[in-house]
Design an enzyme around this catalytic site. Sequence first.
Site, PDB file in Angstrom:
ATOM      1  N   LYS A  11       0.930  -1.234  -0.181  1.00  0.00           N
ATOM      2  CA  LYS A  11      -0.023   0.017   0.194  1.00  0.00           C
ATOM      3  C   LYS A  11       0.760   1.247   0.065  1.00  0.00           C
ATOM      4  O   LYS A  11       2.090   1.194   0.509  1.00  0.00           O
ATOM      5  CB  LYS A  11      -0.945   0.062   1.157  1.00  0.00           C
ATOM      6  CG  LYS A  11      -0.247   0.077   2.657  1.00  0.00           C
ATOM      7  CD  LYS A  11      -0.019   1.677   3.008  1.00  0.00           C
ATOM      8  CE  LYS A  11       0.930   1.499   4.207  1.00  0.00           C
ATOM      9  NZ  LYS A  11       1.778   2.531   4.742  1.00  0.00           N
ATOM     10  N   ASP A 142      -2.529  -1.631   9.501  1.00  0.00           N
ATOM     11  CA  ASP A 142      -2.904  -1.925   7.810  1.00  0.00           C
ATOM     12  C   ASP A 142      -3.418  -3.108   7.234  1.00  0.00           C
ATOM     13  O   ASP A 142      -3.760  -3.336   6.125  1.00  0.00           O
ATOM     14  CB  ASP A 142      -1.593  -1.565   7.172  1.00  0.00           C
ATOM     15  CG  ASP A 142      -0.954  -0.215   7.393  1.00  0.00           C
ATOM     16  OD1 ASP A 142      -1.959   0.872   7.968  1.00  0.00           O
ATOM     17  OD2 ASP A 142       0.328   0.116   7.464  1.00  0.00           O
TER      18      ASP A 142
HETATM   19  O1  C5P Z   1      -0.234  -1.175  14.157  1.00  0.00           O
HETATM   20  P1  C5P Z   1       1.190  -1.497  13.732  1.00  0.00           P
HETATM   21  O2  C5P Z   1       1.589  -2.421  14.555  1.00  0.00           O
HETATM   22  O3  C5P Z   1       1.182  -1.664  12.241  1.00  0.00           O
HETATM   23  O4  C5P Z   1       1.683  -0.197  14.151  1.00  0.00           O
HETATM   24  C1  C5P Z   1       3.111   0.038  14.464  1.00  0.00           C
HETATM   25  C2  C5P Z   1       3.441   0.906  15.477  1.00  0.00           C
HETATM   26  O5  C5P Z   1       3.413   2.336  14.517  1.00  0.00           O
HETATM   27  C3  C5P Z   1       2.708   1.187  16.478  1.00  0.00           C
HETATM   28  O6  C5P Z   1       3.242   0.413  17.671  1.00  0.00           O
HETATM   29  C4  C5P Z   1       2.812   2.593  16.726  1.00  0.00           C
HETATM   30  O7  C5P Z   1       3.939   3.114  17.666  1.00  0.00           O
HETATM   31  C5  C5P Z   1       2.810   3.380  15.389  1.00  0.00           C
HETATM   32  N1  C5P Z   1       1.356   3.623  15.104  1.00  0.00           N
HETATM   33  C6  C5P Z   1       0.861   4.743  15.368  1.00  0.00           C
HETATM   34  N2  C5P Z   1      -0.379   5.121  14.994  1.00  0.00           N
HETATM   35  C7  C5P Z   1      -1.151   4.223  13.972  1.00  0.00           C
HETATM   36  C8  C5P Z   1      -0.495   3.352  13.529  1.00  0.00           C
HETATM   37  C9  C5P Z   1       0.829   3.134  14.028  1.00  0.00           C
HETATM   38  O8  C5P Z   1       1.480   5.443  16.385  1.00  0.00           O
HETATM   39  N3  C5P Z   1      -2.259   4.954  13.576  1.00  0.00           N
END
Ligand code: C5P
Length: 338
Positions: A11, A142
């Site tokens: 993406k 995502d």
């Molecule tokens: O959800 P995911 O594991 O992909 O997110 C990785 C990191 O990115 C989270 O631990 C956070 O620190 C950051 N993040 C965030 N806000 C979001 C998505 C991700 O702060 N909306």
Amino acid sequence: MTGVTVRVPAKLNLQLAVGPPRADGYHDLVTVFHAVSLFDEVTVVASDRDGVAVSGEGADRVPADGDNLALRAVAALRAVAPAGVADPAGVHVTIAKRIPVAAGLAGGSADAAAALVACNELWACGFSQQQLAEIGAKVGSDVSFALLGGTAVGRGRGEQLTPALAPATQYHWVLAFADGQLSTPEVYAALDRLRAAQAGGAAPSPSPARAGTAQPRAAQPRAAQSRAAKSPPPGLDAALMSALRSGDAALVGRTLSNDLQPAAVSLFPALRKTLAAGLELGALGALVAGSGPTCVFLASSADRALALAASLSGAGVCRSVARATGPVPGAVIVPSAK
Ligand code: C5P
């Protein structure tokens, strides 16, 4: 059934507007997701216990244990699989990677989404895409979009999706892969620090790094957190949405935006040169992909994309380049060759 293979796209974020940090450490987003034709393939086969093997682009940097997002997705699905529909015993997951790791292209979430679709089929769970998205949202922000694909507005952590209504325009992208990685939590933390510094009273920034490990939210100074919390809530860019509705690539190129870009560039200064090179070479628009460090360029046609990719590759401003088109569908089962 011997095995199920699912193809899943990378993406881009055509807009990534980031709000202040939330109490849970995430940030509220308004983003315009766009799935492009750079695919991983994930195959699941029944096995006596769970396991994963990864091959291809950056395979050595993908965890091959319980931290693997595809395996976490398998476990999350197993936990809610209806009793009796199938034998949700072990599965062996094989991931053939073309989406680079920790590159801002959501490759890990894509693999998790693919594993959900594959096991849903293997175990005959019968979950809808919406149900899989709810299961997947716990694995990565995502994952929901990797299931849906196309072009869609994401809110919340990025998991609340609304498909964008737009004509069937095909956009031509050039992706410049960097010689290094960025950690998503570190890039979000760097954005909070930059905003805190702008709001007055700069918090010290860490030295630029090409790769890194997760930095827990608690490691941020409390004052920096509270100053960052004063940044305004994110909003959808009307100019980008209107450009997408018009199907005019030049307008889309001019309205690409990413709040994480200054933070990614602060941690990986070489990206500035890559972005400038692409624009000088005639890209309609340029931006860092998600939390980076991949740089993305929009071209006006397939031919222009080919020329831009060749020139960028020759300019020595990135590790390698790839071309991709979008939008493309989300995770789909690959029919087995009979
Ligand atoms: O959800 P995911 O594991 O992909 O997110 C990785 C990191 O990115 C989270 O631990 C956070 O620190 C950051 N993040 C965030 N806000 C979001 C998505 C991700 O702060 N909306």
